[in-house]
Design an enzyme around this catalytic site. Structure first.
Site, PDB file in Angstrom:
ATOM      1  N   GLY A  28      24.667  66.339  33.160  1.00  0.00           N
ATOM      2  CA  GLY A  28      24.936  65.594  31.925  1.00  0.00           C
ATOM      3  C   GLY A  28      25.705  64.295  32.065  1.00  0.00           C
ATOM      4  O   GLY A  28      25.527  63.393  31.256  1.00  0.00           O
ATOM      5  N   ASP A  68      33.455  71.084  25.414  1.00  0.00           N
ATOM      6  CA  ASP A  68      33.127  71.837  24.211  1.00  0.00           C
ATOM      7  C   ASP A  68      34.152  72.970  24.070  1.00  0.00           C
ATOM      8  O   ASP A  68      35.254  72.753  23.573  1.00  0.00           O
ATOM      9  CB  ASP A  68      31.684  72.343  24.385  1.00  0.00           C
ATOM     10  CG  ASP A  68      31.138  73.087  23.194  1.00  0.00           C
ATOM     11  OD1 ASP A  68      31.813  73.161  22.165  1.00  0.00           O
ATOM     12  OD2 ASP A  68      30.019  73.616  23.275  1.00  0.00           O
ATOM     13  N   ASP A  71      21.157  67.019  27.252  1.00  0.00           N
ATOM     14  CA  ASP A  71      19.799  67.509  27.048  1.00  0.00           C
ATOM     15  C   ASP A  71      19.687  68.665  26.056  1.00  0.00           C
ATOM     16  O   ASP A  71      20.678  69.320  25.731  1.00  0.00           O
ATOM     17  CB  ASP A  71      19.241  68.021  28.376  1.00  0.00           C
ATOM     18  CG  ASP A  71      19.869  69.348  28.774  1.00  0.00           C
ATOM     19  OD1 ASP A  71      21.106  69.455  28.722  1.00  0.00           O
ATOM     20  OD2 ASP A  71      19.119  70.286  29.104  1.00  0.00           O
ATOM     21  N   ARG A  85      19.474  56.294  24.984  1.00  0.00           N
ATOM     22  CA  ARG A  85      20.726  55.547  25.163  1.00  0.00           C
ATOM     23  C   ARG A  85      21.684  55.752  23.995  1.00  0.00           C
ATOM     24  O   ARG A  85      22.847  55.371  24.062  1.00  0.00           O
ATOM     25  CB  ARG A  85      20.438  54.060  25.394  1.00  0.00           C
ATOM     26  CG  ARG A  85      19.527  53.457  24.360  1.00  0.00           C
ATOM     27  CD  ARG A  85      19.277  51.992  24.619  1.00  0.00           C
ATOM     28  NE  ARG A  85      18.321  51.778  25.714  1.00  0.00           N
ATOM     29  CZ  ARG A  85      18.156  50.620  26.315  1.00  0.00           C
ATOM     30  NH1 ARG A  85      18.887  49.591  25.971  1.00  0.00           N
ATOM     31  NH2 ARG A  85      17.266  50.487  27.264  1.00  0.00           N
TER      32      ARG A  85
HETATM   33  P1  5GP Z   1      32.178  73.931  27.738  1.00  0.00           P
HETATM   34  O1  5GP Z   1      32.337  74.765  28.976  1.00  0.00           O
HETATM   35  O2  5GP Z   1      33.304  72.964  27.502  1.00  0.00           O
HETATM   36  O3  5GP Z   1      31.948  74.820  26.525  1.00  0.00           O
HETATM   37  O4  5GP Z   1      30.843  73.141  27.872  1.00  0.00           O
HETATM   38  C1  5GP Z   1      30.652  72.163  28.791  1.00  0.00           C
HETATM   39  C2  5GP Z   1      29.211  71.829  29.068  1.00  0.00           C
HETATM   40  O5  5GP Z   1      28.340  72.343  28.081  1.00  0.00           O
HETATM   41  C3  5GP Z   1      29.005  70.343  29.041  1.00  0.00           C
HETATM   42  O6  5GP Z   1      29.213  69.797  30.301  1.00  0.00           O
HETATM   43  C4  5GP Z   1      27.564  70.201  28.587  1.00  0.00           C
HETATM   44  O7  5GP Z   1      26.711  70.237  29.697  1.00  0.00           O
HETATM   45  C5  5GP Z   1      27.341  71.416  27.736  1.00  0.00           C
HETATM   46  N1  5GP Z   1      27.459  71.080  26.301  1.00  0.00           N
HETATM   47  C6  5GP Z   1      28.507  71.299  25.494  1.00  0.00           C
HETATM   48  N2  5GP Z   1      28.260  70.873  24.245  1.00  0.00           N
HETATM   49  C7  5GP Z   1      27.020  70.334  24.289  1.00  0.00           C
HETATM   50  C8  5GP Z   1      26.193  69.688  23.295  1.00  0.00           C
HETATM   51  O8  5GP Z   1      26.530  69.497  22.118  1.00  0.00           O
HETATM   52  N3  5GP Z   1      24.974  69.257  23.749  1.00  0.00           N
HETATM   53  C9  5GP Z   1      24.537  69.426  25.012  1.00  0.00           C
HETATM   54  N4  5GP Z   1      23.333  68.970  25.306  1.00  0.00           N
HETATM   55  N5  5GP Z   1      25.292  70.030  25.962  1.00  0.00           N
HETATM   56  C10 5GP Z   1      26.520  70.475  25.593  1.00  0.00           C
END
Ligand code: 5GP
Length: 182
Positions: free
Chosen positions: A50, A108, A164, A173
């Site tokens: 990402g 997140d 994604d 973009r």
């Molecule tokens: P966390 O471990 O903080 O919950 O999530 C981290 C990873 O989850 C990020 O690096 C990303 O790849 C994915 N992620 C979290 N939220 C989103 C979102 O709204 N959209 C997408 N496409 N990926 C997310």
């Protein structure tokens, strides 16, 4: 001019953060990073997949010389976090005594960074900081310090600018938010 809505696989997404705003936020963030690392040579670890676009934009504004490497961890399946962080591609550089900046697309729940941070410390890094493009503060579930964040967003699922939906949408973009299905 960006499309106002896009369709990826089975879902609709609406434009939420235009390219101009993204670039503006990155420039503001870089000013702080440039101040903090002036004259230093930190290792920037870009977290695949990402963060590839954010990393490419961010590093072009840096006024110091970082070593740039890539690593990959996985915690997501479709639109849901699995809570489990797997190392898919490890760190290749020697981090002993180095300042490390982890470059992440979005924080997140914070679980990914929370689980990844100790790995870098165990590799002997002198300091480890997190730089992310986006953060959803309301969803943070762990005690995590995000040192640099370009922009905070609400709890919605987003795509574009490297992010994604099941592998698609990374190339936009601008950033788009999933439209809730009835
Ligand atoms: P966390 O471990 O903080 O919950 O999530 C981290 C990873 O989850 C990020 O690096 C990303 O790849 C994915 N992620 C979290 N939220 C989103 C979102 O709204 N959209 C997408 N496409 N990926 C997310």
């Amino acid at each position: 001019m960006a499309e106002t809505t896009i369709h990826i696989l089975d879902r609709d997404f609406r434009l939420s953060i235009p390219e101009e705003v993204i670039q503006q936020k990155i420039k503001a963030l870089v000013t702080r990073i440039n101040d903090d690392y002036a004259g230093l040579n930190p290792v920037m670890v870009s977290i695949l997949n990402g963060a590839f676009m954010f990393t490419a934009d961010l590093v072009r504004y840096l006024e110091f010389q970082p070593e740039i490497i890539f690593a990959r961890f996985s915690s997501y399946d479709g639109m849901d976090t699995t809570g489990e962080v797997r190392e898919l591609m490890g760190v290749t550089a020697d981090l002993r005594g180095r300042d490390v900046i982890i470059v992440e697309d979005i924080v997140d729940t914070g679980l990914t960074m929370y689980n990844v941070l100790p790995k870098f410390k165990h590799l002997g890094a002198k300091s480890v900081k997190i730089a992310c493009m986006l953060q959803k503060p309301e969803k943070l579930r762990v005690d995590l310090k995000v040192d640099y964040c370009a922009h905070e967003i609400p709890n919605d699922f987003i795509v574009g600018y490297g992010l994604d939906y099941n592998g698609f949408g990374r190339n936009y973009r601008d950033i788009y938010t999933a439209v809730e299905t009835q």
